[in-house]
Design a protein around this motif. Structure first.
Motif, mmCIF file in Angstrom:
data_model
loop_
_atom_site.group_PDB
_atom_site.id
_atom_site.type_symbol
_atom_site.label_atom_id
_atom_site.label_comp_id
_atom_site.label_asym_id
_atom_site.label_seq_id
_atom_site.Cartn_x
_atom_site.Cartn_y
_atom_site.Cartn_z
ATOM 1 N N PRO A 1 37.765 -34.156 8.896
ATOM 2 C CA PRO A 1 39.103 -34.709 8.645
ATOM 3 C C PRO A 1 39.083 -36.164 8.199
ATOM 4 O O PRO A 1 40.005 -36.607 7.510
ATOM 5 C CB PRO A 1 39.806 -34.560 10.003
ATOM 6 N N TRP A 2 38.079 -36.918 8.587
ATOM 7 C CA TRP A 2 38.041 -38.345 8.267
ATOM 8 C C TRP A 2 37.329 -38.657 6.952
ATOM 9 O O TRP A 2 37.268 -39.807 6.539
ATOM 10 C CB TRP A 2 37.358 -39.101 9.407
ATOM 11 N N ASP A 3 36.782 -37.651 6.285
ATOM 12 C CA ASP A 3 36.019 -37.912 5.062
ATOM 13 C C ASP A 3 36.898 -38.541 3.982
ATOM 14 O O ASP A 3 38.021 -38.074 3.731
ATOM 15 C CB ASP A 3 35.417 -36.615 4.519
ATOM 16 N N LEU A 4 36.377 -39.565 3.331
ATOM 17 C CA LEU A 4 37.047 -40.160 2.182
ATOM 18 C C LEU A 4 36.876 -39.267 0.962
ATOM 19 O O LEU A 4 35.844 -38.600 0.806
ATOM 20 C CB LEU A 4 36.463 -41.546 1.886
ATOM 21 N N GLY B 1 27.797 -35.215 6.741
ATOM 22 C CA GLY B 1 26.425 -35.610 6.436
ATOM 23 C C GLY B 1 25.420 -34.902 7.308
ATOM 24 O O GLY B 1 24.212 -34.975 7.052
ATOM 25 N N ALA B 2 25.910 -34.192 8.348
ATOM 26 C CA ALA B 2 25.037 -33.419 9.229
ATOM 27 C C ALA B 2 25.207 -31.927 8.931
ATOM 28 O O ALA B 2 24.365 -31.311 8.288
ATOM 29 C CB ALA B 2 25.342 -33.732 10.690
ATOM 30 N N HIS B 3 26.323 -31.340 9.379
ATOM 31 C CA HIS B 3 26.510 -29.891 9.259
ATOM 32 C C HIS B 3 26.957 -29.455 7.880
ATOM 33 O O HIS B 3 26.958 -28.259 7.569
ATOM 34 C CB HIS B 3 27.501 -29.387 10.304
ATOM 35 N N TRP C 1 23.249 -45.503 15.809
ATOM 36 C CA TRP C 1 22.922 -45.819 14.409
ATOM 37 C C TRP C 1 21.686 -45.017 13.966
ATOM 38 O O TRP C 1 21.668 -44.411 12.886
ATOM 39 C CB TRP C 1 22.623 -47.315 14.257
ATOM 40 N N ILE C 2 20.637 -45.032 14.794
ATOM 41 C CA ILE C 2 19.400 -44.330 14.448
ATOM 42 C C ILE C 2 19.651 -42.823 14.375
ATOM 43 O O ILE C 2 19.152 -42.137 13.470
ATOM 44 C CB ILE C 2 18.296 -44.662 15.472
ATOM 45 N N HIS C 3 20.417 -42.319 15.323
ATOM 46 C CA HIS C 3 20.712 -40.883 15.341
ATOM 47 C C HIS C 3 21.439 -40.455 14.058
ATOM 48 O O HIS C 3 21.071 -39.447 13.427
ATOM 49 C CB HIS C 3 21.572 -40.555 16.571
ATOM 50 N N GLU C 4 22.461 -41.212 13.674
ATOM 51 C CA GLU C 4 23.251 -40.815 12.502
ATOM 52 C C GLU C 4 22.443 -40.910 11.215
ATOM 53 O O GLU C 4 22.530 -40.028 10.345
ATOM 54 C CB GLU C 4 24.521 -41.667 12.403
ATOM 55 N N VAL C 5 21.650 -41.959 11.075
ATOM 56 C CA VAL C 5 20.873 -42.073 9.847
ATOM 57 C C VAL C 5 19.782 -41.011 9.794
ATOM 58 O O VAL C 5 19.354 -40.587 8.711
ATOM 59 C CB VAL C 5 20.281 -43.497 9.692
ATOM 60 N N ALA C 6 19.350 -40.526 10.972
ATOM 61 C CA ALA C 6 18.345 -39.455 10.992
ATOM 62 C C ALA C 6 18.905 -38.173 10.374
ATOM 63 O O ALA C 6 18.174 -37.423 9.713
ATOM 64 C CB ALA C 6 17.871 -39.205 12.420
ATOM 65 N N VAL D 1 37.788 -40.382 13.773
ATOM 66 C CA VAL D 1 36.476 -39.951 14.245
ATOM 67 C C VAL D 1 36.328 -40.314 15.715
ATOM 68 O O VAL D 1 36.704 -41.414 16.137
ATOM 69 C CB VAL D 1 35.355 -40.600 13.389
ATOM 70 N N PRO D 2 35.825 -39.396 16.556
ATOM 71 C CA PRO D 2 35.717 -39.696 17.991
ATOM 72 C C PRO D 2 34.710 -40.795 18.316
ATOM 73 O O PRO D 2 34.953 -41.626 19.191
ATOM 74 C CB PRO D 2 35.289 -38.358 18.599
ATOM 75 N N THR D 3 33.578 -40.799 17.617
ATOM 76 C CA THR D 3 32.526 -41.788 17.919
ATOM 77 C C THR D 3 32.023 -42.398 16.614
ATOM 78 O O THR D 3 32.603 -43.330 16.101
ATOM 79 C CB THR D 3 31.393 -41.128 18.717
ATOM 80 N N MET D 4 30.916 -41.848 16.100
ATOM 81 C CA MET D 4 30.391 -42.231 14.795
ATOM 82 C C MET D 4 29.968 -40.962 14.061
ATOM 83 O O MET D 4 29.535 -39.986 14.687
ATOM 84 C CB MET D 4 29.198 -43.202 14.928
ATOM 85 N N ALA D 5 30.099 -40.971 12.758
ATOM 86 C CA ALA D 5 29.741 -39.810 11.953
ATOM 87 C C ALA D 5 29.382 -40.286 10.552
ATOM 88 O O ALA D 5 29.698 -41.420 10.161
ATOM 89 C CB ALA D 5 30.895 -38.805 11.905
ATOM 90 N N VAL D 6 28.719 -39.423 9.795
ATOM 91 C CA VAL D 6 28.304 -39.766 8.435
ATOM 92 C C VAL D 6 28.715 -38.652 7.485
ATOM 93 O O VAL D 6 28.921 -37.511 7.895
ATOM 94 C CB VAL D 6 26.773 -39.984 8.349
ATOM 95 N N ASP D 7 28.847 -39.008 6.206
ATOM 96 C CA ASP D 7 29.085 -37.984 5.198
ATOM 97 C C ASP D 7 27.908 -37.943 4.236
ATOM 98 O O ASP D 7 26.940 -38.695 4.372
ATOM 99 C CB ASP D 7 30.422 -38.199 4.481
ATOM 100 N N ARG D 8 27.987 -37.054 3.251
ATOM 101 C CA ARG D 8 26.882 -36.840 2.321
ATOM 102 C C ARG D 8 26.559 -38.089 1.504
ATOM 103 O O ARG D 8 25.442 -38.220 1.005
ATOM 104 C CB ARG D 8 27.219 -35.694 1.363
ATOM 105 N N ARG D 9 27.527 -38.966 1.333
ATOM 106 C CA ARG D 9 27.328 -40.145 0.501
ATOM 107 C C ARG D 9 26.942 -41.367 1.328
ATOM 108 O O ARG D 9 27.123 -42.493 0.907
ATOM 109 C CB ARG D 9 28.583 -40.417 -0.335
ATOM 110 N N TRP D 10 26.424 -41.136 2.512
ATOM 111 C CA TRP D 10 25.878 -42.192 3.358
ATOM 112 C C TRP D 10 26.954 -43.199 3.775
ATOM 113 O O TRP D 10 26.695 -44.392 3.899
ATOM 114 C CB TRP D 10 24.695 -42.893 2.683
#
Length: 397
Positions: A165-168, A158-160, A73-78, A43-52
């Motif tokens: 590629p990094w999703d577990l 978790g966004a789009h 952190w705030i941006h990703e959780v938003a 992951v280039p920076t930070m990212a989230v998936d559907r399972r938080w």
């Protein structure tokens, strides 16, 4: 420099940034601490998936100040709180071909609130103004006006909503949709409490909290269901008639028995024409009522429309809903219109009242089904009508 974990991630610095985000915006604390950290060099920076699950680049943590990490952190959780992946799933199939363009539109929805709230974000943050767009819109409104994107930050599935590629694989270390829904509601309640404590929130977060705690219902579906059910209830009444003798009459030799009939209900529509009513909202509600009545076969002289004038409390009968015009007066008393409808020789079995709710009501329940359609009403509007009326709220357009 904090201690490094086995993946080279400065976890102390990362968690210090989350602590700062939760300290500065305590209403987000439950959601922030629900995120599980997954170090990843993919992951280039930070990212989230559907399972938080929050995927974090060790290099990004090293290069980013704590204050800006807190903002990320705030941006990703938003993204997760606003259910961006769920909303993206409902986009047309063509929109899914460019997930980064969807991500940019979502970032615009989030970042204009964060910037207005004074949240520090890394350089290159995406806001609506960069594309000549106004602030305060949802990403679905921004998307058609966002140009194709490349080499921009990917906030993950978790966004789009598209796989990254990094999703577990699997559900390990994440939370499911039920827990996610509970977190959204808990966060929205915390925002309400923050506002009651004289705190402030950007407009986008306020609207989000209102939507979570008081979800918008499809008023057209509710109104149609209420009218159909009331007409069916009224039509269920039966009476005896000698106009068509009972089929058992020939067997009784001279005794004529009446047959049962199921009368077609009469419907009265009482319309508040005071100046506080909105013409467009009233027209929309009237059209829905008329459409449903036509569907169930109630039309012509079975429907009476009465316009209740605000100034003189006069009631006029019109032959069609299109003839109703707003008087432009002040407050009104819908009791006059209700009384006129009930006093008519062709007494209705279903009474539909269209009003903004700023009116007194009869002290006693009418002897028919009553549906009250509150035009332009929301949770902060007038009190509900009496319990004997079924209420449908039509929000302002």
């Amino acid at each position: 420099m904090g201690d490094l974990d086995v993946a080279g991630l400065d976890r102390v610095k990362l968690l210090a940034a989350r602590y700062r985000a939760a300290l500065d915006r305590p209403y987000l604390a439950s959601a922030l601490y629900a995120l599980s950290v997954v170090p990843s060099t993919a992951v280039p920076t930070m990212a989230v998936d559907r399972r938080w699950r929050c995927y974090v680049s060790p290099g990004f943590v090293d290069a980013t100040p704590v204050e800006e990490l807190a903002g990320v952190w705030i941006h990703e959780v938003a993204h997760l709180l606003r259910d961006h992946h769920g909303r993206a799933d409902r986009l047309p199939a063509a929109a899914h071909r460019d997930r980064l363009r969807v991500n940019v539109a979502q970032d615009c929805e989030i970042n204009d609130d964060l910037v207005a709230d004074g949240v520090a974000l890394p350089e290159g943050r995406l806001v609506p103004g960069l594309f000549g767009l106004p602030p305060g819109l949802l990403f679905e409104a921004y998307l058609p006006r966002i140009p194709p994107q490349a080499n921009v930050h990917d906030c993950g599935s978790g966004a789009h909503g598209r796989s990254a590629p990094w999703d577990l694989r699997g559900a390990a270390g994440g939370i499911g949709p039920v827990e996610a829904g509970a977190l959204r509601r808990t966060t929205a309640q915390a925002m309400r409490a923050h506002l009651r404590g004289r705190g402030d929130l950007p407009g986008g977060w306020r609207r989000w909290a209102d939507q979570v705690l008081e979800p918008v219902v499809n008023w057209r579906r509710m109104l149609a269901g209420a009218v159909r059910e009331a007409v069916a209830w009224a039509g269920g009444a039966v009476d005896y008639t000698y106009r068509r003798p009972s089929r058992r009459t020939p067997a009784l030799r001279g005794v004529v028995l009446p047959s049962l009939r199921r009368p077609l209900p009469r419907v009265a529509v009482v319309v508040d024409t005071s100046g506080s009513m909105g013409q467009d909202d009233l027209a929309a509600a009237m059209a829905e009522v008329a459409g449903v009545l036509r569907e169930v076969g109630i039309r012509g002289n079975r429907v009476t429309v009465l316009a209740c004038d605000a100034d003189v409390q006069a009631v006029s009968r019109v032959t069609d809903a299109a003839q109703v015009t707003l008087s432009g007066g002040g407050g009104t008393d819908m009791r006059a219109g209700i009384a006129a409808a009930l006093a008519a020789p062709d007494r209705p079995s279903v009474l539909i009242v269209l009003t903004d709710g700023l009116t007194p009501w009869p002290a006693e329940a009418p002897s028919c089904r009553v549906i009250c359609v509150l035009i332009g009403a929301d949770h902060s509007g007038p009190p509900d009508p009496p319990a004997w009326a079924e209420t449908v709220r039509v929000p302002a357009a």
